[in-house]
Design a protein around this motif. Structure first.
Motif, PDB file in Angstrom:
ATOM      1  N   SER A   1       0.498  -0.889  -0.361  1.00 48.83           N
ATOM      2  CA  SER A   1       0.073   0.222   0.274  1.00 48.83           C
ATOM      3  C   SER A   1       1.649   1.404   0.293  1.00 48.83           C
ATOM      4  CB  SER A   1      -0.998   0.223   1.303  1.00 48.83           C
ATOM      5  OG  SER A   1      -1.282   0.724   1.732  1.00 48.83           O
ATOM      6  N   TRP A   2       1.789   1.185   0.853  1.00 49.56           N
ATOM      7  CA  TRP A   2       2.434   2.603   0.450  1.00 49.56           C
ATOM      8  C   TRP A   2       3.172   2.599  -0.576  1.00 49.56           C
ATOM      9  CZ3 TRP A   2       5.803   0.435   6.134  1.00 49.56           C
ATOM     10  CH2 TRP A   2       4.798   0.454   7.028  1.00 49.56           C
ATOM     11  N   CYS A   3       3.957   1.848  -0.996  1.00 56.90           N
ATOM     12  CA  CYS A   3       4.517   2.124  -2.079  1.00 56.90           C
ATOM     13  C   CYS A   3       3.661   2.102  -3.895  1.00 56.90           C
ATOM     14  CB  CYS A   3       5.409   0.694  -3.079  1.00 56.90           C
ATOM     15  SG  CYS A   3       6.988  -0.066  -1.772  1.00 56.90           S
ATOM     16  N   ALA A   4       2.501   1.903  -3.682  1.00 59.17           N
ATOM     17  CA  ALA A   4       1.660   1.969  -4.248  1.00 59.17           C
ATOM     18  C   ALA A   4       1.285   3.476  -4.598  1.00 59.17           C
ATOM     19  CB  ALA A   4       0.155   1.398  -4.186  1.00 59.17           C
ATOM     20  N   ALA A   5       1.129   3.942  -3.064  1.00 63.93           N
ATOM     21  CA  ALA A   5       0.441   5.511  -2.583  1.00 63.93           C
ATOM     22  C   ALA A   5       2.076   6.665  -3.124  1.00 63.93           C
ATOM     23  CB  ALA A   5       0.312   5.746  -1.302  1.00 63.93           C
TER      24      ALA A   5
ATOM     25  N   ARG B   1       6.621   0.403  -8.008  1.00 63.00           N
ATOM     26  CA  ARG B   1       6.081  -1.449  -7.848  1.00 63.00           C
ATOM     27  C   ARG B   1       6.288  -2.463  -7.324  1.00 63.00           C
ATOM     28  NH1 ARG B   1       6.543  -5.272 -11.802  1.00 63.00           N
ATOM     29  NH2 ARG B   1       7.956  -4.683 -12.816  1.00 63.00           N
ATOM     30  N   ILE B   2       5.642  -3.318  -6.844  1.00 68.07           N
ATOM     31  CA  ILE B   2       5.838  -4.584  -6.025  1.00 68.07           C
ATOM     32  C   ILE B   2       6.047  -5.714  -7.039  1.00 68.07           C
ATOM     33  CG2 ILE B   2       5.633  -6.299  -4.468  1.00 68.07           C
ATOM     34  CD1 ILE B   2       6.579  -3.181  -3.256  1.00 68.07           C
ATOM     35  N   ALA B   3       6.893  -5.991  -6.975  1.00 66.70           N
ATOM     36  CA  ALA B   3       7.059  -7.115  -8.614  1.00 66.70           C
ATOM     37  C   ALA B   3       6.600  -8.397  -7.702  1.00 66.70           C
ATOM     38  CB  ALA B   3       8.620  -7.728  -9.062  1.00 66.70           C
ATOM     39  N   ASP B   4       6.426  -8.586  -6.875  1.00 65.06           N
ATOM     40  CA  ASP B   4       6.285  -9.955  -5.647  1.00 65.06           C
ATOM     41  C   ASP B   4       6.340  -9.895  -4.243  1.00 65.06           C
ATOM     42  OD1 ASP B   4       5.379 -13.095  -5.670  1.00 65.06           O
ATOM     43  OD2 ASP B   4       6.741 -13.604  -7.250  1.00 65.06           O
TER      44      ASP B   4
ATOM     45  N   THR C   1       9.739  -0.269  12.874  1.00 65.69           N
ATOM     46  CA  THR C   1       9.090   1.059  13.251  1.00 65.69           C
ATOM     47  C   THR C   1       8.985   2.575  13.009  1.00 65.69           C
ATOM     48  OG1 THR C   1      10.863   1.013  14.880  1.00 65.69           O
ATOM     49  CG2 THR C   1       8.890   0.514  16.077  1.00 65.69           C
ATOM     50  N   GLU C   2      10.177   2.614  11.346  1.00 68.82           N
ATOM     51  CA  GLU C   2      10.180   3.521  11.427  1.00 68.82           C
ATOM     52  C   GLU C   2       9.338   4.423  10.361  1.00 68.82           C
ATOM     53  OE1 GLU C   2      15.059   3.896  12.051  1.00 68.82           O
ATOM     54  OE2 GLU C   2      14.325   2.185  10.850  1.00 68.82           O
ATOM     55  N   GLY C   3       8.652   3.178   9.764  1.00 69.96           N
ATOM     56  CA  GLY C   3       7.233   3.752   8.964  1.00 69.96           C
ATOM     57  C   GLY C   3       7.249   3.888   7.395  1.00 69.96           C
ATOM     58  N   PRO C   4       6.600   4.325   6.637  1.00 71.63           N
ATOM     59  CA  PRO C   4       6.641   4.509   5.190  1.00 71.63           C
ATOM     60  C   PRO C   4       7.453   5.411   4.609  1.00 71.63           C
ATOM     61  CG  PRO C   4       4.398   5.323   5.863  1.00 71.63           C
ATOM     62  CD  PRO C   4       5.362   4.838   6.881  1.00 71.63           C
ATOM     63  N   ALA C   5       7.965   7.130   5.200  1.00 73.09           N
ATOM     64  CA  ALA C   5       9.467   7.297   4.231  1.00 73.09           C
ATOM     65  C   ALA C   5       9.981   6.788   4.506  1.00 73.09           C
ATOM     66  CB  ALA C   5       8.300   8.769   5.278  1.00 73.09           C
ATOM     67  N   HIS C   6      10.689   6.626   5.705  1.00 69.30           N
ATOM     68  CA  HIS C   6      11.650   6.220   5.801  1.00 69.30           C
ATOM     69  C   HIS C   6      12.122   4.586   4.637  1.00 69.30           C
ATOM     70  CE1 HIS C   6      14.002   8.732   8.454  1.00 69.30           C
ATOM     71  NE2 HIS C   6      12.824   8.548   9.342  1.00 69.30           N
TER      72      HIS C   6
ATOM     73  N   ALA D   1      14.456   4.755   0.868  1.00 71.84           N
ATOM     74  CA  ALA D   1      15.256   3.576   0.903  1.00 71.84           C
ATOM     75  C   ALA D   1      15.330   2.709  -0.412  1.00 71.84           C
ATOM     76  CB  ALA D   1      15.656   2.934   2.361  1.00 71.84           C
ATOM     77  N   ILE D   2      13.865   2.235  -0.129  1.00 70.66           N
ATOM     78  CA  ILE D   2      14.137   1.891  -1.770  1.00 70.66           C
ATOM     79  C   ILE D   2      14.308   2.199  -2.747  1.00 70.66           C
ATOM     80  CG2 ILE D   2      12.461   0.575  -3.177  1.00 70.66           C
ATOM     81  CD1 ILE D   2      10.395   0.113  -0.738  1.00 70.66           C
ATOM     82  N   ARG D   3      14.156   3.701  -2.804  1.00 74.26           N
ATOM     83  CA  ARG D   3      14.340   4.041  -4.199  1.00 74.26           C
ATOM     84  C   ARG D   3      15.557   4.461  -4.565  1.00 74.26           C
ATOM     85  NH1 ARG D   3       9.832   8.444  -2.957  1.00 74.26           N
ATOM     86  NH2 ARG D   3       8.788   7.629  -4.298  1.00 74.26           N
ATOM     87  N   ALA D   4      16.383   4.783  -3.641  1.00 82.61           N
ATOM     88  CA  ALA D   4      17.579   5.032  -2.974  1.00 82.61           C
ATOM     89  C   ALA D   4      18.432   3.407  -3.326  1.00 82.61           C
ATOM     90  CB  ALA D   4      18.116   5.360  -1.401  1.00 82.61           C
ATOM     91  N   ALA D   5      18.157   2.645  -3.259  1.00 80.52           N
ATOM     92  CA  ALA D   5      19.189   1.470  -3.138  1.00 80.52           C
ATOM     93  C   ALA D   5      18.982   1.043  -5.219  1.00 80.52           C
ATOM     94  CB  ALA D   5      18.485   0.210  -2.661  1.00 80.52           C
TER      95      ALA D   5
END
Length: 216
Positions: free
Chosen positions: A22-26, A32-35, A107-112, A116-120
């Motif tokens: 949900s966080w990634c879609a928003a 995009r979650i591949a799997d 506990t660090e939530g969706p923003a982080h 982090a996914i984008r940075a990776a």
């Protein structure tokens, strides 16, 4: 159009998977979650094999951290964001030593997590709060300790387009610049934390507090 970032989620809690999806879609732009799945197998097969980033729960179906599975993913060249309830210093530092791109507490939530996914995907360093605290508290003797001059060369190389520019700026030869950078790489390799590329060396330097993002 910006390149789409894809991720595969390895987590044995369906509610966590649903939340991350949900966080990634928003997000804007969306990730995009591949799997997704409850075992590391999902990252090795099908759409998960081609995902840019692996979001990895360290505690899979038991009390023992899945360090072996993490190491196999890292050794295969995958960009892994560890996403777990464990946020103690030793766990975080072990994940970073293995080669995880980043460690985030759940506990660090969706923003982080999204950042982090984008940075990776972009091979850009990212340090979440729990990870930053662990790095600052790292007093292990095997932690690489570059000299002030080596750090100076690193900071300038990270901020410049070429080693030639660094050499001109610091009034050094290109060979000397290479020597400083190679020495730092050797320190990391000897500590079991190889950094063969510029992006990897930037990430290591930020993880260890040698440089700050605002220095780059």
């Amino acid at each position: 159009m910006a390149e789409v970032t894809t991720a595969v989620i390895v987590d044995d809690h369906p509610a966590i998977i649903a939340g991350v999806e949900s966080w990634c879609a928003a997000a804007d732009p969306a990730v995009r979650i591949a799997d997704s799945g409850s075992t590391p197998a999902v990252a090795w097969t099908g759409a998960g094999l081609g995902a840019d980033v692996v979001v990895f729960d360290l505690m899979l179906s038991g009390p023992t951290p899945a360090y072996g599975d993490l190491r196999r993913l890292v050794d295969a060249g995958r960009q892994v964001v560890v996403y777990t309830m464990r946020e103690d210093r030793d766990t975080i530092l072990t994940c970073l030593d293995i080669g995880a791109f980043a460690h985030l507490a759940k506990t660090e939530g969706p923003a982080h997590l999204v950042a982090a996914i984008r940075a990776a995907h972009g091979h850009q360093p990212y340090t979440a709060p729990a990870m930053a605290r662990a790095i600052c508290a790292d007093t292990r003797p095997e932690r690489p300790r570059p000299t002030p001059r080596e750090v100076d060369v690193l900071v300038n190389w990270f901020a410049c387009e070429s080693k030639e520019m660094v050499a001109r700026k610091l009034n050094l030869s290109v060979r000397t610049v290479n020597s400083y950078i190679d020495r730092v790489r050797i320190r990391y390799a000897n500590a079991g934390r190889p950094a063969p590329t510029k992006a990897a060396l930037v990430a290591r330097a930020i993880q260890d507090g040698l440089v700050r993002l605002e220095d780059l």
